[in-house]
Design a protein around this motif. Sequence first.
Motif, short mmCIF file in Angstrom:
data_model
loop_
_atom_site.label_atom_id
_atom_site.label_comp_id
_atom_site.label_asym_id
_atom_site.label_seq_id
_atom_site.Cartn_x
_atom_site.Cartn_y
_atom_site.Cartn_z
N ASP A 111 0.89 -1.29 0.00
CA ASP A 111 -0.01 -0.06 0.12
C ASP A 111 0.89 1.19 -0.04
O ASP A 111 2.03 1.33 0.62
CB ASP A 111 -0.80 0.15 1.20
N THR A 112 0.36 2.38 -0.61
CA THR A 112 0.88 3.61 -0.39
C THR A 112 0.32 4.45 0.11
O THR A 112 -1.19 4.49 0.12
CB THR A 112 1.21 4.13 -1.92
N ILE A 113 0.78 5.50 0.79
CA ILE A 113 -0.05 6.39 1.57
C ILE A 113 0.64 7.88 1.42
O ILE A 113 1.90 7.78 0.88
CB ILE A 113 0.12 6.29 3.29
N THR A 114 -0.09 8.95 1.18
CA THR A 114 0.50 10.01 1.19
C THR A 114 0.56 10.96 2.30
O THR A 114 -0.77 11.14 2.85
CB THR A 114 -0.50 10.93 0.11
N VAL A 115 1.68 11.55 2.70
CA VAL A 115 1.48 12.39 3.79
C VAL A 115 1.66 13.82 3.40
O VAL A 115 2.41 14.21 2.46
CB VAL A 115 2.96 12.09 4.71
N THR A 116 0.77 14.56 4.10
CA THR A 116 0.67 16.22 3.76
C THR A 116 1.36 16.98 4.55
O THR A 116 0.77 16.78 5.83
CB THR A 116 -0.84 16.59 3.53
N ALA A 117 2.18 17.99 4.29
CA ALA A 117 2.78 19.07 5.42
C ALA A 117 1.83 20.17 4.92
O ALA A 117 1.85 20.73 4.23
CB ALA A 117 3.93 19.38 4.75
N THR A 118 1.05 20.41 6.19
CA THR A 118 0.06 21.72 6.15
C THR A 118 0.66 22.69 6.88
O THR A 118 1.35 22.60 7.89
CB THR A 118 -1.22 21.21 7.05
N PHE A 119 0.95 23.90 6.15
CA PHE A 119 1.77 24.96 6.32
C PHE A 119 0.93 26.14 7.19
O PHE A 119 0.02 26.35 6.60
CB PHE A 119 2.40 25.59 5.06
#
Length: 283
Positions: free
Chosen positions: A193-201
């Motif tokens: 599985d792949t996951i996407t990590v988002t950096a919220t600024f």
Amino acid sequence: MKNAKKIVLLVSMITLIFSLSGCGKKTINLDKYMTITATGYDTMGTASYEFDYDSFEADYSGKIKISGNNDELKAIGLLTGSSTEDLLISACVNPQLDKNSDLCNGDTITLKWDCNYTVAEEYFNVNLECSDINYTVSDLDELGSFNPFDYVSVEFSGISPNGTVTIVADDNQPEMKYFRFTADKSRDIANGDTITVTATFSGTPVAFAEEFGCAVSETEKTYTCDAISYYVSDASEIPQDTMDKMIAQGLDEFNANEVSRWDKPENLNDVQYVGNYLVTLKD
């Protein structure tokens, strides 16, 4: 006597010429009073324009008159108490930049004039002249780049397909105080599985640039889960070295427990592995 009449006639013609010239429309070139500037950082520069009212008033103070009755002037907003020069600009001139933010060095932006030529002519007796002004952005401060994912570790744990993910950020890095990290999936994760990590600024890019002298280069990154434990669903998934150990252990168990119970274990000539079966949980 004839000469006197000619002189009087000539003087009259000159006076008429001056009178007619005074009735002509005054031409004003707006371009000469406009200045465009760009400031800030490369890739996030901002542009602005400034109309030089002081020079404009110095050039035309007392030379522009408003004509029309009060009702007409009031209807188009020309009775505000400002100077005639200010009224002309505010009523008839509305410049706009086609782009004024997120600018880079080398970008070309254009100031376009939106003028009410009719009002300028009818009520101020003025002919406005102007043309689009192109401006090339330059001298914006160069920025370094900062990738927040250089200071993040993503850890998978558990047993596939019920794995979980943990995101650990390096809080000792001062830039990281501006970021919060979230994954689009945090549980029920299987190998592959792949996951996407988002950096919220938080904050603004300009404030970040002013504090650290750099711009954020990446706000999303994809990670693949490929190393957590898992239950096999087919014997072919068992690595050969593990299978060899299991076979050897089976033989040892047979020899230790079964053969020892025989009356004549010496009669055993050979034991061979012939196959296996695998019991798995149903979905």
